[in-house]
Enzyme design. Sequence first.
Site, short mmCIF file in Angstrom:
data_model
loop_
_atom_site.label_atom_id
_atom_site.label_comp_id
_atom_site.label_asym_id
_atom_site.label_seq_id
_atom_site.Cartn_x
_atom_site.Cartn_y
_atom_site.Cartn_z
N ASN A 7 56.26 47.97 86.58
CA ASN A 7 55.43 47.15 87.46
C ASN A 7 54.07 46.99 86.79
O ASN A 7 53.27 47.92 86.76
CB ASN A 7 55.29 47.87 88.82
CG ASN A 7 54.31 47.17 89.75
OD1 ASN A 7 53.88 46.05 89.49
ND2 ASN A 7 53.96 47.84 90.85
N LYS A 12 51.64 45.21 87.70
CA LYS A 12 50.56 44.93 88.66
C LYS A 12 49.74 43.72 88.16
O LYS A 12 50.33 42.83 87.57
CB LYS A 12 49.72 46.19 88.87
CG LYS A 12 50.61 47.38 89.23
CD LYS A 12 49.88 48.56 89.76
CE LYS A 12 50.90 49.65 90.08
NZ LYS A 12 50.30 50.84 90.66
N HIS A 53 55.34 47.23 98.18
CA HIS A 53 54.52 48.14 97.37
C HIS A 53 53.30 48.57 98.18
O HIS A 53 52.73 47.77 98.93
CB HIS A 53 54.08 47.48 96.07
CG HIS A 53 53.50 48.46 95.11
ND1 HIS A 53 52.20 48.89 95.23
CD2 HIS A 53 54.04 49.14 94.08
CE1 HIS A 53 51.97 49.80 94.28
NE2 HIS A 53 53.06 49.96 93.56
N GLU A 59 50.33 48.93 97.45
CA GLU A 59 49.11 48.13 97.23
C GLU A 59 49.15 46.82 98.02
O GLU A 59 48.10 46.26 98.34
CB GLU A 59 48.92 47.89 95.72
CG GLU A 59 48.47 49.17 95.02
CD GLU A 59 48.88 49.29 93.57
OE1 GLU A 59 49.26 48.28 92.97
OE2 GLU A 59 48.82 50.42 93.04
N GLU A 118 57.80 55.99 96.50
CA GLU A 118 56.53 56.15 95.81
C GLU A 118 55.50 56.75 96.75
O GLU A 118 54.88 56.01 97.54
CB GLU A 118 56.01 54.78 95.34
CG GLU A 118 56.89 54.07 94.37
CD GLU A 118 56.11 53.04 93.56
OE1 GLU A 118 56.10 53.16 92.33
OE2 GLU A 118 55.48 52.15 94.15
N GLY A 131 48.87 55.51 90.60
CA GLY A 131 47.69 54.94 89.96
C GLY A 131 46.71 55.94 89.39
O GLY A 131 46.90 57.16 89.47
N SER A 159 52.87 57.66 89.05
CA SER A 159 52.49 58.37 87.82
C SER A 159 53.70 58.83 87.01
O SER A 159 53.64 59.87 86.34
CB SER A 159 51.58 59.56 88.14
OG SER A 159 50.38 59.11 88.75
P1 PGA Z 1 51.68 54.24 88.39
O1 PGA Z 1 52.13 53.10 89.40
O2 PGA Z 1 52.90 54.58 87.57
O3 PGA Z 1 50.60 53.64 87.58
O4 PGA Z 1 51.23 55.40 89.22
C1 PGA Z 1 53.41 53.12 89.98
C2 PGA Z 1 53.55 52.01 90.98
O5 PGA Z 1 52.59 51.76 91.72
O6 PGA Z 1 54.61 51.36 91.07
#
Ligand code: PGA
Length: 256
Positions: free
Chosen positions: A9, A11, A95, A97, A165, A171, A213
């Site tokens: 992803n 983003k 997601h 976010e 997640e 993040g 992460s």
């Molecule tokens: P990250 O993001 O691996 O940077 O923590 C994962 C995600 O939000 O899908």
Amino acid sequence: MAKKIIAGNWKMNPATAREAEKIFSGIKKIKINNKVETVVCPPAIYLPLLKKITTGIKINLGVQDCSVAEGGAYTGQISASMIKSLGAKDVIIGHSERRALGESDEVLNQKVKIALKNGLRVIFCVGEQTRDERGDYLSAIKQQLETGLDKIGKNLSGKLVIAYEPVWAIGANATGVDSPDSFLQSSLFIKKVMSGLIGAKEAKALPILYGGSANAKNAEGFLTVGQADGLLVGRASLDPKQFGEIINIAGNVKEE
Ligand code: PGA
């Protein structure tokens, strides 16, 4: 054994089309064996560019969201059929976010339905904001699944993937990473809730990914001890070297 799904992803990265092409060219060079399915979800605007360079390679493209509507007066939105017509196969829905921008479980449910109707595979994200000792976080996940995936039909094999997640693990500001053992517990819980929604047989076959992460150091633990069916990778998917290592790890997980 089903293929492990390694989905990146991106983003809202990278900042330019040129950089996107560069990262993708790096990812293209990764050797992917037939035990892994790789998906890259760039910002939708880069899809046509990247699609041009996916010919002959084993990487699927996906996007990070779709509209609740088929088309019409929805300024700024992108429909599932548009996404499909550009050659993307997957769409991430729910997601954290996007939930943080105000998308409710009900809105996500509409998105899931329209994406499935248009033949996209849905990577549906769930996860609690914070973890508590008593296990109350599980009821947050249950709610997200029961409303977000309400009445989405049956026969979902190959059409639905769940990504667990935990928000606190996502993040650059993450306060930690989940452990493979704890992921396994959450994943079993998700299957239990899903069996009430889509039936025990379908729920058993449903792929559950870990995200938050995920990186080359912790991938193996999630895929072995945690029995994850794959990973949803954010930051590490923008680094072709590390993404390649993760794909490699997934391709070499010993069958149970
Ligand atoms: P990250 O993001 O691996 O940077 O923590 C994962 C995600 O939000 O899908």
